[in-house]
Design an enzyme around this catalytic site. Sequence first.
Site, short mmCIF file in Angstrom:
data_model
loop_
_atom_site.label_atom_id
_atom_site.label_comp_id
_atom_site.label_asym_id
_atom_site.label_seq_id
_atom_site.Cartn_x
_atom_site.Cartn_y
_atom_site.Cartn_z
N THR A 100 0.92 -1.17 0.06
CA THR A 100 -0.09 0.00 0.10
C THR A 100 0.98 1.25 0.04
O THR A 100 1.63 1.42 1.01
CB THR A 100 -0.98 0.26 1.30
N LYS A 175 -7.40 1.19 -2.81
CA LYS A 175 -6.65 0.56 -1.53
C LYS A 175 -6.81 1.69 -0.43
O LYS A 175 -7.17 1.54 0.74
CB LYS A 175 -5.32 -0.01 -1.43
N LYS A 243 0.65 4.37 8.49
CA LYS A 243 1.56 4.85 7.46
C LYS A 243 0.16 4.88 6.11
O LYS A 243 0.30 6.13 5.53
CB LYS A 243 2.32 3.75 6.96
#
Length: 291
Positions: A100, A175, A243
């Site tokens: 990701t 995502k 993150k």
Amino acid sequence: MLTKQSKIGFIGTGVMGKSMVKNLQAAGYTVHIYTRTKSKALDLIKNGTIWKDSVAEVAKDSDVIITIVGYPTDVEEIYFGANGILEHAKKGSFVVDMTTSKPSLAIDIYKQAKSKGIFALDAPVSGGDIGAKSGKLAIMVGGDQSAFNTLLPVFNVLGENIILQGSAGAGQHTKLSNQITIASNMIGVCEAIMYAKKAGLNPERVLESITTGAAGSFSLSKLGPRMIQGDFTPGFYVKHFIKDMTIALESAQEMGLSTPGLSLSLELYKELADKGEEDSGTQALIKLFEN
């Protein structure tokens, strides 16, 4: 055209990657691996994967190179530069970043790969350690239709909900939409479990009722029980979720979009990390509510 004789390179054998490699092996593919800490891959090596001493060696000897690492900086490190994937991958080979990461970085990889005759897809996944082990990951893909069609047999080994969302970067944007959904949902799961406890109910029995109704979600049905049992083993690390949410928030701000639920969740998870839980699973969020 790919066959079972095609060699797959795999960089990053963490919580997710290790199970994905095992599934590729079980499907009959020869898999070359590299990860920063070789000791963490010893069981894969004993099981027949071929260890390579560098990213460059994996790239040179593979027809398909799959990467799933921690952060965008890690992606940049392994793709670009003198010892990176794009400098050493064969013309006509395929590179698939399943980390990701930033949509803009996925576009950069695609453009540089194309200039070298290499086909690139961004294909982040969702489903955690459970989905990786069972081969039922959701795979969100960005890139060219022809490359997607070629790699679909490989994706089918790793997941069961595999959709080409658009051009390069589209997989990453999808995502991030996924992570935005989970961000607020995790707060709701924690609050629901704590409410059930305060009301004097058996929270496990409450989950039996609400997981099959309108409140149903992966977070509720898979992570809710872990919260109740005090199992904070990472299927997905707190630090990696922070993150992801940070990238999502930055992308939303660039588009002029307000995301208050995402902002609150990021704030809570940063607080959780500050309390020493960055290497716990995301279900550890309930610790903030218990305290």
